[in-house]
Design a protein around this motif. Structure first.
Motif, short mmCIF file in Angstrom:
data_model
loop_
_atom_site.label_atom_id
_atom_site.label_comp_id
_atom_site.label_asym_id
_atom_site.label_seq_id
_atom_site.Cartn_x
_atom_site.Cartn_y
_atom_site.Cartn_z
N LEU A 66 -2.27 6.30 1.74
CA LEU A 66 -1.18 7.27 1.65
C LEU A 66 -0.47 7.42 3.00
N LEU A 67 0.84 7.31 3.00
CA LEU A 67 1.60 7.40 4.24
C LEU A 67 1.37 8.72 4.96
N LEU A 68 1.41 9.82 4.23
CA LEU A 68 1.22 11.12 4.88
C LEU A 68 -0.15 11.21 5.56
N TYR A 69 -1.17 10.68 4.91
CA TYR A 69 -2.51 10.68 5.50
C TYR A 69 -2.55 9.81 6.75
N ARG A 70 -1.93 8.65 6.69
CA ARG A 70 -1.93 7.73 7.83
C ARG A 70 -1.17 8.33 9.02
N LEU A 71 -0.04 8.95 8.75
CA LEU A 71 0.72 9.60 9.83
C LEU A 71 -0.06 10.77 10.42
N TYR A 72 -0.72 11.52 9.54
CA TYR A 72 -1.54 12.64 9.99
C TYR A 72 -2.65 12.16 10.93
N ARG A 73 -3.29 11.05 10.56
CA ARG A 73 -4.37 10.52 11.41
C ARG A 73 -3.84 10.12 12.79
N ILE A 74 -2.67 9.50 12.84
CA ILE A 74 -2.07 9.16 14.13
C ILE A 74 -1.80 10.43 14.92
N ARG A 79 0.82 -1.23 0.00
CA ARG A 79 0.00 0.00 0.00
C ARG A 79 0.84 1.27 0.00
N LEU A 80 2.04 1.21 0.60
CA LEU A 80 2.86 2.41 0.66
C LEU A 80 3.47 2.75 -0.69
N ALA A 81 3.91 1.75 -1.44
CA ALA A 81 4.51 2.00 -2.75
C ALA A 81 3.47 2.18 -3.84
N ASP A 82 2.30 1.58 -3.65
CA ASP A 82 1.26 1.64 -4.67
C ASP A 82 -0.10 1.92 -4.02
N PRO A 83 -0.26 3.14 -3.48
CA PRO A 83 -1.52 3.45 -2.80
C PRO A 83 -2.69 3.49 -3.78
N GLN A 84 -3.79 2.88 -3.38
CA GLN A 84 -4.98 2.85 -4.21
C GLN A 84 -6.05 3.82 -3.73
#
Length: 167
Positions: A16-24, A6-11
């Motif tokens: 998206l890593l930035l979105y996931r980090l933002y949510r945390i 998912r990190l290299a090929d987000p669908q």
């Protein structure tokens, strides 16, 4: 069946890593914001500047802005608010009064001493679901991601400096 990278090929946005980090950041950060505002009467931004200043007593406001990833105007407004609350003291440089060094007041040091252990406890609780080896690995990965982000910004002419988008 192979696991999707998912990190290299987000669908989706949720990949998206930035979105996931933002949510945390937003989810766990609510605990810090609530504590700072309800118990200590300071904002998240004031806490950020106060905590950076505790590590860099005597810093110039421009240095604090850089370390806190805020623009100079927001940093100046935050320092004015902290000075009004008597948590910081500004000392102009005698040879150049435009340069102002900032120090924690005694009350600012006391407040930092009261808040920091609780923020550190929130951090410990957040990572408690990881094994010690996973924490060490995550720490190294976060450092690698930060270095890569820095290289990406440096390679992008005209890219704005990272700044706090909230508040």
């Amino acid at each position: 069946m192979a696991t999707q990278d998912r990190l290299a090929d987000p669908q989706h946005q949720a990949d998206l890593l930035l979105y996931r980090l933002y949510r945390i950041h937003i989810t766990a950060g609510r605990l810090v914001v609530h504590m700072c505002e309800s118990e200590f009467g300071i904002t998240r931004r004031e806490w950020r500047i106060l905590s950076f200043l505790a590590e860099r007593e005597g810093a110039l406001s421009s240095q604090l802005a850089e370390h806190a990833m805020l623009d100079r105007a927001r940093t100046s407004r935050t320092l004015t608010s902290l000075a009004t609350k008597k948590l910081v003291v500004r000392q102009p440089r005698p040879s150049d009064r435009r340069e102002v060094h900032v120090f924690l007041s005694d009350e600012g040091r006391r407040l930092y001493g009261a808040i920091y252990p609780r923020v550190a406890a929130i951090n410990r609780e957040l990572v408690s679901g990881l094994s010690p080896a996973q924490r060490v690995q995550l720490d190294a990965m976060v450092d690698a991601l930060q270095a890569q982000a820095g290289r990406m910004v440096a390679a992008s002419p005209g890219a704005p400096l990272p700044q706090d988008g909230g508040e």
